[in-house]
Structures are given as structure tokens and as C-alpha cells.
Design a protein around this motif. Sequence first.
Motif, PDB file in Angstrom:
ATOM      1  N   SER A 247       0.823  -1.207   0.000  1.00  0.00           N
ATOM      2  CA  SER A 247       0.000   0.000   0.000  1.00  0.00           C
ATOM      3  C   SER A 247       0.851   1.249   0.000  1.00  0.00           C
ATOM      4  CB  SER A 247      -0.921   0.011   1.224  1.00  0.00           C
ATOM      5  OG  SER A 247      -0.159   0.158   2.413  1.00  0.00           O
ATOM      6  N   GLY A 248       2.079   1.125   0.500  1.00  0.00           N
ATOM      7  CA  GLY A 248       2.962   2.275   0.598  1.00  0.00           C
ATOM      8  C   GLY A 248       2.610   3.211   1.744  1.00  0.00           C
ATOM      9  N   VAL A 249       1.669   2.799   2.595  1.00  0.00           N
ATOM     10  CA  VAL A 249       1.205   3.650   3.698  1.00  0.00           C
ATOM     11  C   VAL A 249       1.235   2.829   4.988  1.00  0.00           C
ATOM     12  CG1 VAL A 249      -0.690   5.015   4.636  1.00  0.00           C
ATOM     13  CG2 VAL A 249      -0.323   4.940   2.153  1.00  0.00           C
ATOM     14  N   ALA A 250       1.958   3.312   5.984  1.00  0.00           N
ATOM     15  CA  ALA A 250       1.983   2.633   7.281  1.00  0.00           C
ATOM     16  C   ALA A 250       0.818   3.118   8.137  1.00  0.00           C
ATOM     17  CB  ALA A 250       3.305   2.897   7.993  1.00  0.00           C
ATOM     18  N   VAL A 251       0.097   2.178   8.733  1.00  0.00           N
ATOM     19  CA  VAL A 251      -1.042   2.507   9.590  1.00  0.00           C
ATOM     20  C   VAL A 251      -0.818   1.856  10.951  1.00  0.00           C
ATOM     21  CG1 VAL A 251      -3.549   2.410   9.861  1.00  0.00           C
ATOM     22  CG2 VAL A 251      -2.549   2.533   7.568  1.00  0.00           C
ATOM     23  N   ALA A 252      -1.033   2.628  12.011  1.00  0.00           N
ATOM     24  CA  ALA A 252      -0.864   2.098  13.362  1.00  0.00           C
ATOM     25  C   ALA A 252      -1.891   1.002  13.631  1.00  0.00           C
ATOM     26  CB  ALA A 252      -1.021   3.222  14.388  1.00  0.00           C
ATOM     27  N   HIS A 253      -1.455  -0.064  14.261  1.00  0.00           N
ATOM     28  CA  HIS A 253      -2.357  -1.184  14.538  1.00  0.00           C
ATOM     29  C   HIS A 253      -3.533  -0.768  15.412  1.00  0.00           C
ATOM     30  CE1 HIS A 253       0.916  -4.431  13.595  1.00  0.00           C
ATOM     31  NE2 HIS A 253       0.497  -3.770  12.530  1.00  0.00           N
ATOM     32  N   ILE A 286       7.146   2.417  -2.636  1.00  0.00           N
ATOM     33  CA  ILE A 286       6.625   1.788  -3.857  1.00  0.00           C
ATOM     34  C   ILE A 286       6.767   2.696  -5.079  1.00  0.00           C
ATOM     35  CG2 ILE A 286       5.043   0.267  -2.614  1.00  0.00           C
ATOM     36  CD1 ILE A 286       2.754   2.189  -3.394  1.00  0.00           C
ATOM     37  N   SER A 287       7.647   3.700  -4.983  1.00  0.00           N
ATOM     38  CA  SER A 287       7.787   4.638  -6.104  1.00  0.00           C
ATOM     39  C   SER A 287       8.303   3.946  -7.365  1.00  0.00           C
ATOM     40  CB  SER A 287       8.701   5.801  -5.713  1.00  0.00           C
ATOM     41  OG  SER A 287       9.967   5.346  -5.287  1.00  0.00           O
ATOM     42  N   LYS A 288       9.134   2.934  -7.211  1.00  0.00           N
ATOM     43  CA  LYS A 288       9.641   2.215  -8.387  1.00  0.00           C
ATOM     44  C   LYS A 288       8.507   1.485  -9.095  1.00  0.00           C
ATOM     45  CE  LYS A 288      12.941  -1.377  -9.794  1.00  0.00           C
ATOM     46  NZ  LYS A 288      13.957  -2.361  -9.333  1.00  0.00           N
ATOM     47  N   ALA A 289       7.643   0.815  -8.340  1.00  0.00           N
ATOM     48  CA  ALA A 289       6.510   0.109  -8.950  1.00  0.00           C
ATOM     49  C   ALA A 289       5.554   1.089  -9.609  1.00  0.00           C
ATOM     50  CB  ALA A 289       5.787  -0.736  -7.906  1.00  0.00           C
ATOM     51  N   ARG A 290       5.373   2.244  -9.002  1.00  0.00           N
ATOM     52  CA  ARG A 290       4.519   3.265  -9.608  1.00  0.00           C
ATOM     53  C   ARG A 290       5.097   3.706 -10.958  1.00  0.00           C
ATOM     54  NH1 ARG A 290       3.264   5.753  -4.010  1.00  0.00           N
ATOM     55  NH2 ARG A 290       0.989   5.579  -3.895  1.00  0.00           N
ATOM     56  N   ALA A 291       6.391   3.995 -10.969  1.00  0.00           N
ATOM     57  CA  ALA A 291       7.015   4.553 -12.163  1.00  0.00           C
ATOM     58  C   ALA A 291       7.203   3.523 -13.263  1.00  0.00           C
ATOM     59  CB  ALA A 291       8.363   5.175 -11.795  1.00  0.00           C
ATOM     60  N   ARG A 292       7.591   2.307 -12.912  1.00  0.00           N
ATOM     61  CA  ARG A 292       7.970   1.303 -13.923  1.00  0.00           C
ATOM     62  C   ARG A 292       6.826   0.358 -14.279  1.00  0.00           C
ATOM     63  NH1 ARG A 292      13.390  -0.076 -13.425  1.00  0.00           N
ATOM     64  NH2 ARG A 292      13.074  -1.441 -15.239  1.00  0.00           N
ATOM     65  N   LEU A 293       5.924   0.129 -13.348  1.00  0.00           N
ATOM     66  CA  LEU A 293       4.835  -0.832 -13.585  1.00  0.00           C
ATOM     67  C   LEU A 293       3.475  -0.154 -13.728  1.00  0.00           C
ATOM     68  CD1 LEU A 293       5.734  -3.570 -10.911  1.00  0.00           C
ATOM     69  CD2 LEU A 293       6.586  -3.368 -13.265  1.00  0.00           C
ATOM     70  N   GLY A 294       3.392   1.129 -13.425  1.00  0.00           N
ATOM     71  CA  GLY A 294       2.092   1.791 -13.417  1.00  0.00           C
ATOM     72  C   GLY A 294       1.215   1.328 -12.277  1.00  0.00           C
ATOM     73  N   PHE A 295       1.829   0.858 -11.188  1.00  0.00           N
ATOM     74  CA  PHE A 295       1.094   0.320 -10.047  1.00  0.00           C
ATOM     75  C   PHE A 295       0.594   1.442  -9.154  1.00  0.00           C
ATOM     76  CE2 PHE A 295       1.537  -1.182  -5.524  1.00  0.00           C
ATOM     77  CZ  PHE A 295       0.364  -1.938  -5.498  1.00  0.00           C
ATOM     78  N   GLU A 296      -0.690   1.440  -8.854  1.00  0.00           N
ATOM     79  CA  GLU A 296      -1.280   2.421  -7.956  1.00  0.00           C
ATOM     80  C   GLU A 296      -2.298   1.719  -7.072  1.00  0.00           C
ATOM     81  OE1 GLU A 296      -1.176   5.622  -6.009  1.00  0.00           O
ATOM     82  OE2 GLU A 296      -0.146   5.684  -7.958  1.00  0.00           O
ATOM     83  N   PRO A 297      -2.029   1.599  -5.772  1.00  0.00           N
ATOM     84  CA  PRO A 297      -2.961   0.878  -4.897  1.00  0.00           C
ATOM     85  C   PRO A 297      -4.339   1.527  -4.888  1.00  0.00           C
ATOM     86  CG  PRO A 297      -0.864   1.257  -3.798  1.00  0.00           C
ATOM     87  CD  PRO A 297      -0.839   2.068  -5.047  1.00  0.00           C
ATOM     88  N   ARG A 298      -5.344   0.704  -5.079  1.00  0.00           N
ATOM     89  CA  ARG A 298      -6.725   1.178  -5.058  1.00  0.00           C
ATOM     90  C   ARG A 298      -7.208   1.446  -3.637  1.00  0.00           C
ATOM     91  NH1 ARG A 298     -11.524  -2.987  -6.828  1.00  0.00           N
ATOM     92  NH2 ARG A 298     -13.327  -1.790  -6.074  1.00  0.00           N
ATOM     93  N   PHE A 299      -6.664   0.683  -2.680  1.00  0.00           N
ATOM     94  CA  PHE A 299      -7.111   0.779  -1.293  1.00  0.00           C
ATOM     95  C   PHE A 299      -6.002   1.346  -0.406  1.00  0.00           C
ATOM     96  CE2 PHE A 299      -9.651  -2.671  -3.169  1.00  0.00           C
ATOM     97  CZ  PHE A 299     -10.936  -2.234  -2.857  1.00  0.00           C
ATOM     98  N   ALA A 300      -5.337   2.413  -0.864  1.00  0.00           N
ATOM     99  CA  ALA A 300      -4.300   3.033  -0.039  1.00  0.00           C
ATOM    100  C   ALA A 300      -4.880   3.568   1.261  1.00  0.00           C
ATOM    101  CB  ALA A 300      -3.610   4.148  -0.832  1.00  0.00           C
ATOM    102  N   ASP A 301      -6.130   4.019   1.232  1.00  0.00           N
ATOM    103  CA  ASP A 301      -6.846   4.381   2.456  1.00  0.00           C
ATOM    104  C   ASP A 301      -7.403   3.094   3.047  1.00  0.00           C
ATOM    105  OD1 ASP A 301      -8.648   5.159   4.442  1.00  0.00           O
ATOM    106  OD2 ASP A 301      -9.394   6.874   3.311  1.00  0.00           O
ATOM    107  N   ILE A 302      -6.825   2.650   4.143  1.00  0.00           N
ATOM    108  CA  ILE A 302      -7.184   1.334   4.686  1.00  0.00           C
ATOM    109  C   ILE A 302      -8.648   1.260   5.089  1.00  0.00           C
ATOM    110  CG2 ILE A 302      -6.602   1.787   7.107  1.00  0.00           C
ATOM    111  CD1 ILE A 302      -5.327  -1.096   7.076  1.00  0.00           C
ATOM    112  N   ARG A 303      -9.273   2.393   5.364  1.00  0.00           N
ATOM    113  CA  ARG A 303     -10.689   2.365   5.730  1.00  0.00           C
ATOM    114  C   ARG A 303     -11.545   1.852   4.578  1.00  0.00           C
ATOM    115  NH1 ARG A 303     -10.746   8.457   7.850  1.00  0.00           N
ATOM    116  NH2 ARG A 303      -9.521   8.558   5.913  1.00  0.00           N
ATOM    117  N   GLU A 304     -11.164   2.211   3.344  1.00  0.00           N
ATOM    118  CA  GLU A 304     -11.876   1.687   2.178  1.00  0.00           C
ATOM    119  C   GLU A 304     -11.645   0.186   2.041  1.00  0.00           C
ATOM    120  OE1 GLU A 304     -14.011   3.297   0.198  1.00  0.00           O
ATOM    121  OE2 GLU A 304     -13.786   5.004   1.565  1.00  0.00           O
ATOM    122  N   GLY A 305     -10.423  -0.234   2.280  1.00  0.00           N
ATOM    123  CA  GLY A 305     -10.120  -1.660   2.211  1.00  0.00           C
ATOM    124  C   GLY A 305     -10.847  -2.462   3.261  1.00  0.00           C
ATOM    125  N   LEU A 306     -10.960  -1.915   4.456  1.00  0.00           N
ATOM    126  CA  LEU A 306     -11.672  -2.611   5.533  1.00  0.00           C
ATOM    127  C   LEU A 306     -13.153  -2.746   5.219  1.00  0.00           C
ATOM    128  CD1 LEU A 306      -9.962  -0.926   8.609  1.00  0.00           C
ATOM    129  CD2 LEU A 306      -9.619  -3.279   7.814  1.00  0.00           C
TER     130      LEU A 306
END
Length: 319
Positions: A247-253, A286-306
Motif C-alpha cells: 500500500s505504501g502507507v503505514a497505519v498504526a495497529h 513503492i515509487s519504483k513500482a509506480r514509475a515502472r509498472l504503473g502500479f497504484e494501490p486502489r485501497f491506499a486508504d485502509i478504511r476503504e479496504g476494511l
Amino acid sequence: MATLVFGGLGHVGSWISHDLAARGEDVVIFDLGAAGLDGLGLDYLEPYRDRLTFENVDVLDVHTLFERMRAYEGRIDAVIFGVAVIAGPNFAKRPFRHIQINTVGMLNVIEACRIFGVPKFINLSSGAVYGDQAGGQTEDLPVKVTDLYGATKASNEVLALQYGQTYGIDVRNARLYFVYGPGKLPSRMHVLYQAMFGPLEGPTEADSPKGGDQSLDWTHVRDTAAGVVALLDAPADVSGEAFNISSGVAVAHRDIVGHVADIVGHESKVTLGSGLFFERGAPLDISKARARLGFEPRFADIREGLRDYRAWLQGARPH
């Protein structure tokens, strides 16, 4: 032609299989649970049964592995290796067995790829190769192994790359990190997972002895699968490279526990002890994956993922 996914009924592997089949590709699944889909609770694979072929294969059973791969000789254009005993308290309880599955299993598979001429090999590695190095880890950092699970992942990367260089196989390493989401019931996971995500499944009481002072980049399984597929699809210039997929985002447990309580509408009887559950830094860069693979997490906001995870848990349960 088809993609062969080892561990294709596992948490990440099943979503990789889903994404490939959903776009019209044929997928062969080698998995110890591959008698079929019935009873596995993997409802999201059901619409694509006609694109999926199941083979019951143990990566440590070399005879069966080679026999079944030979049956597909000339029809597999890529192998994704996703078989692993995951990190957690149980890994060190049976170290030799778990190291065999993770590393000897990978060697058996890539040797079969060499023999049967499979041109591309995607190894599902882990951010565990960075050990306890501080967050913001880039792929340029040296490997630092701090536990046996990390040792298997670091070994697999080196061995796979050497196979690639020696035998002309296009090897790519995807470094995954702390996956959650549809396809896995919290009640069947380790105690930290149960404590943080368990109330999404239903009323639960879980006490994790550690982990309350930790932040990690928990990654929705659909983002993880999308990153692996992006690596699979990437042009040949990424051959031999590793990519962080998270996700590239750290969230406190403790924040996750709070978000879950907000979603279910009440506080839950869970307790997180102090300290770290995993000796890991976060988040991965995850900047390398963004730049080279076009990877962008859809659920970077964990609340949406939950919320997405809860919707699946409410609507899909194994029989």
C-alpha cells in the motif's frame, strides 16, 4: 498459452488467478487444495471456472510436479510461484519443514521451468528481505535477514535470479507485504490478524500479546494481486529486478482496531499488547513500482479496504 500459478488457491494466488481469468486468459492452478473450488469459499473465482484448470500438486513431490508440468509442456508462457508458509509465530516451530516448502519448493519449480522451457518466472518474495531496517525501504537497499522466514525469501530471490542468468529465464521478484482482505477468514489467521480484523467477520474476543505499538503497511489483497499482474505484464527491461508491492502507507495497529470498530458500529473485545509483533520497518517505498509498472494501490486508504473486506465477509463464507 496459459499462466501457471503455484499456490493459485491461496490468498494472493487466488486473486492473481481471478484477475488473469477475468481478462480472458487461461490459468492453470497447481495447489494442494486443487480438488476444486467447492467448499473453499473463493466465490470470486466461480464466474471463471471455464478459464481455470486445477491440478493437485505438492511442490515437494518432485515426481508429481514434473509429471504434471510435462503435461503442459509448450503451453505455459509464465509461472508465478506463490507457495509459502507465511511469516508469523508458527514459522519457527517447524523450521526445517517450512524452509523446505518455501525454498526447496521454489527450487523444484524453477528447475522444472528450466527443463520444460518456461520462459518467465515471477517469484512472490517479501519485504521481509529488508529485515528490521527502518521504513521507506527501497529496492536498492541491501538485504538484511532477521528471521528464518526472511531467510527463505532472500534465498529464493538469489537462487531464482541465478537460474535466470544461467539458463535464460526471465525472472522477476515481487516483494509483498502484510496482506489482508477477501479470501481469508480472520478466524483462521494468527492472533494479531484476528485481533485487528476479526470483528469484521463477527463478534470476537482476541488478545494479541504484542503489536500494539506497531505501524505496518497492510495491503489489500486485490492491490497485491494487481501489482503482481502488472509485474507479469511489464516489458522485458524489468527482467532480473525486484519491485516492492504494498500500500505504501503505514497505519498504526491501534488505529486499525479503531477503524474496524467504526465500521461494525461498536467496540470489540480485542486487546493488543505493547511492542512489536513483527520485527519489520514500514512502509515500503513503492515509487519504483509506480514509475515502472504503473502500479497504484486502489485501497491506499485502509478504511476503504476494511469496508470492502467486511462486505465480502458478510456475503461469502465457505460451506
